[in-house]
Write a protein that holds these residues in place. Sequence first.
Motif, PDB file in Angstrom:
ATOM      1  N   SER A   2       0.805  -1.219   0.000  1.00 23.94           N
ATOM      2  CA  SER A   2       0.000   0.000   0.000  1.00 23.94           C
ATOM      3  C   SER A   2       0.841   1.273   0.000  1.00 23.94           C
ATOM      4  CB  SER A   2      -0.933   0.010   1.215  1.00 23.94           C
ATOM      5  OG  SER A   2      -0.178  -0.020   2.419  1.00 23.94           O
ATOM      6  N   ARG A   3       2.141   1.171   0.168  1.00 20.29           N
ATOM      7  CA  ARG A   3       3.027   2.336   0.111  1.00 20.29           C
ATOM      8  C   ARG A   3       3.435   2.677  -1.317  1.00 20.29           C
ATOM      9  NH1 ARG A   3       8.040   1.244   3.792  1.00 20.29           N
ATOM     10  NH2 ARG A   3       8.541   3.311   2.988  1.00 20.29           N
ATOM     11  N   TYR A   4       3.096   1.811  -2.269  1.00 20.04           N
ATOM     12  CA  TYR A   4       3.557   1.971  -3.641  1.00 20.04           C
ATOM     13  C   TYR A   4       2.432   2.360  -4.598  1.00 20.04           C
ATOM     14  CZ  TYR A   4       7.889  -0.335  -2.259  1.00 20.04           C
ATOM     15  OH  TYR A   4       9.079  -0.661  -1.655  1.00 20.04           O
ATOM     16  N   ALA A   5       2.722   3.321  -5.433  1.00 18.28           N
ATOM     17  CA  ALA A   5       1.903   3.500  -6.624  1.00 18.28           C
ATOM     18  C   ALA A   5       2.259   2.364  -7.579  1.00 18.28           C
ATOM     19  CB  ALA A   5       2.197   4.844  -7.270  1.00 18.28           C
ATOM     20  N   MET A   6       1.293   1.922  -8.355  1.00 18.55           N
ATOM     21  CA  MET A   6       1.495   0.794  -9.250  1.00 18.55           C
ATOM     22  C   MET A   6       1.199   1.192 -10.690  1.00 18.55           C
ATOM     23  SD  MET A   6       2.505  -1.506  -7.176  1.00 18.55           S
ATOM     24  CE  MET A   6       2.518  -2.884  -8.328  1.00 18.55           C
ATOM     25  N   GLY A   7       1.911   0.556 -11.589  1.00 20.02           N
ATOM     26  CA  GLY A   7       1.716   0.879 -12.996  1.00 20.02           C
ATOM     27  C   GLY A   7       1.792  -0.353 -13.873  1.00 20.02           C
ATOM     28  N   TRP A   8       1.214  -0.216 -15.050  1.00 22.61           N
ATOM     29  CA  TRP A   8       1.345  -1.221 -16.100  1.00 22.61           C
ATOM     30  C   TRP A   8       2.016  -0.566 -17.302  1.00 22.61           C
ATOM     31  CZ3 TRP A   8       0.470  -6.348 -15.683  1.00 22.61           C
ATOM     32  CH2 TRP A   8      -0.329  -6.794 -14.631  1.00 22.61           C
ATOM     33  N   PHE A   9       2.966  -1.281 -17.864  1.00 24.07           N
ATOM     34  CA  PHE A   9       3.663  -0.853 -19.062  1.00 24.07           C
ATOM     35  C   PHE A   9       3.633  -1.999 -20.058  1.00 24.07           C
ATOM     36  CE2 PHE A   9       5.764   3.074 -17.592  1.00 24.07           C
ATOM     37  CZ  PHE A   9       5.498   2.982 -16.242  1.00 24.07           C
ATOM     38  N   ARG A  10       3.966  -1.719 -21.295  1.00 19.36           N
ATOM     39  CA  ARG A  10       4.030  -2.784 -22.293  1.00 19.36           C
ATOM     40  C   ARG A  10       5.156  -2.524 -23.273  1.00 19.36           C
ATOM     41  NH1 ARG A  10      -1.656  -1.539 -25.528  1.00 19.36           N
ATOM     42  NH2 ARG A  10      -0.960   0.363 -26.611  1.00 19.36           N
ATOM     43  N   GLN A  11       5.627  -3.601 -23.863  1.00 17.18           N
ATOM     44  CA  GLN A  11       6.688  -3.494 -24.856  1.00 17.18           C
ATOM     45  C   GLN A  11       6.420  -4.461 -25.985  1.00 17.18           C
ATOM     46  OE1 GLN A  11      10.669  -3.922 -23.267  1.00 17.18           O
ATOM     47  NE2 GLN A  11      11.543  -2.859 -25.029  1.00 17.18           N
ATOM     48  N   ALA A  12       6.227  -3.902 -27.167  1.00 19.41           N
ATOM     49  CA  ALA A  12       6.021  -4.697 -28.365  1.00 19.41           C
ATOM     50  C   ALA A  12       7.376  -4.970 -29.011  1.00 19.41           C
ATOM     51  CB  ALA A  12       5.096  -3.959 -29.325  1.00 19.41           C
ATOM     52  N   PRO A  13       7.465  -6.021 -29.838  1.00 20.35           N
ATOM     53  CA  PRO A  13       8.740  -6.334 -30.481  1.00 20.35           C
ATOM     54  C   PRO A  13       9.274  -5.155 -31.287  1.00 20.35           C
ATOM     55  CG  PRO A  13       7.210  -8.145 -30.738  1.00 20.35           C
ATOM     56  CD  PRO A  13       6.428  -7.019 -30.131  1.00 20.35           C
ATOM     57  N   GLY A  14      10.544  -4.832 -31.061  1.00 23.06           N
ATOM     58  CA  GLY A  14      11.163  -3.754 -31.802  1.00 23.06           C
ATOM     59  C   GLY A  14      10.796  -2.358 -31.365  1.00 23.06           C
ATOM     60  N   LYS A  15      10.017  -2.263 -30.280  1.00 18.90           N
ATOM     61  CA  LYS A  15       9.589  -0.954 -29.804  1.00 18.90           C
ATOM     62  C   LYS A  15      10.054  -0.735 -28.367  1.00 18.90           C
ATOM     63  CE  LYS A  15       5.516  -0.476 -32.753  1.00 18.90           C
ATOM     64  NZ  LYS A  15       4.068  -0.147 -32.793  1.00 18.90           N
ATOM     65  N   GLU A  16      10.044   0.513 -27.952  1.00 18.94           N
ATOM     66  CA  GLU A  16      10.410   0.836 -26.585  1.00 18.94           C
ATOM     67  C   GLU A  16       9.251   0.515 -25.641  1.00 18.94           C
ATOM     68  OE1 GLU A  16      13.566   4.487 -27.429  1.00 18.94           O
ATOM     69  OE2 GLU A  16      11.672   4.878 -26.382  1.00 18.94           O
ATOM     70  N   ARG A  17       9.602   0.315 -24.383  1.00 20.52           N
ATOM     71  CA  ARG A  17       8.589   0.090 -23.369  1.00 20.52           C
ATOM     72  C   ARG A  17       7.781   1.374 -23.187  1.00 20.52           C
ATOM     73  NH1 ARG A  17      10.327  -3.263 -18.128  1.00 20.52           N
ATOM     74  NH2 ARG A  17      11.157  -4.450 -19.914  1.00 20.52           N
ATOM     75  N   GLU A  18       6.448   1.227 -23.084  1.00 23.95           N
ATOM     76  CA  GLU A  18       5.591   2.397 -22.980  1.00 23.95           C
ATOM     77  C   GLU A  18       4.602   2.258 -21.836  1.00 23.95           C
ATOM     78  OE1 GLU A  18       3.319   2.887 -26.558  1.00 23.95           O
ATOM     79  OE2 GLU A  18       2.120   1.096 -26.220  1.00 23.95           O
ATOM     80  N   PHE A  19       4.211   3.404 -21.314  1.00 27.60           N
ATOM     81  CA  PHE A  19       3.238   3.485 -20.242  1.00 27.60           C
ATOM     82  C   PHE A  19       1.860   3.062 -20.726  1.00 27.60           C
ATOM     83  CE2 PHE A  19       1.090   5.098 -16.589  1.00 27.60           C
ATOM     84  CZ  PHE A  19      -0.012   5.815 -17.044  1.00 27.60           C
ATOM     85  N   VAL A  20       1.138   2.337 -19.873  1.00 28.21           N
ATOM     86  CA  VAL A  20      -0.234   1.940 -20.175  1.00 28.21           C
ATOM     87  C   VAL A  20      -1.201   2.566 -19.173  1.00 28.21           C
ATOM     88  CG1 VAL A  20      -1.854   0.014 -20.352  1.00 28.21           C
ATOM     89  CG2 VAL A  20       0.489  -0.224 -21.243  1.00 28.21           C
TER      90      VAL A  20
END
Length: 123
Positions: free
Chosen positions: A30-48
């Motif tokens: 509960s002390r952490y903000a949480m996030g989801w990110f994704r990375q497609a082949p050949g692309k940079e990781r991006e925020f979701v």
Amino acid sequence: QVQLVESGGGLVQAGGSLRLSCTASGRTFSRYAMGWFRQAPGKEREFVAAISRAGDNTGYAESVKGRFSISRDNAKNTVSLQMNNLKPEDTAVYYCAARLVFGPITPTMWGDWGQGTQVTVSS
């Protein structure tokens, strides 16, 4: 530091739905903000999507607004990503991440990561 494990990925047809889950170890979830990110082949990781520690603030990438929903259950140390109306361009490895402060969408500003779960959307 928190250890994160994602689950729920798979193969789905366009227009379908998937629900990803991320389980965190330890008593300090509960002390952490949480996030989801994704990375497609050949692309940079991006925020979701991201959610604040208490779950009262959320943020989404424009590409997923209205289709994806992030939620958390601090009693169960889990954060989830409900993905509806999936598109082939959503195909990627999805990662769960944690940081102490809610807000940044740059992946390098998130310190703790899971191993990722593959989501494949067929046309």
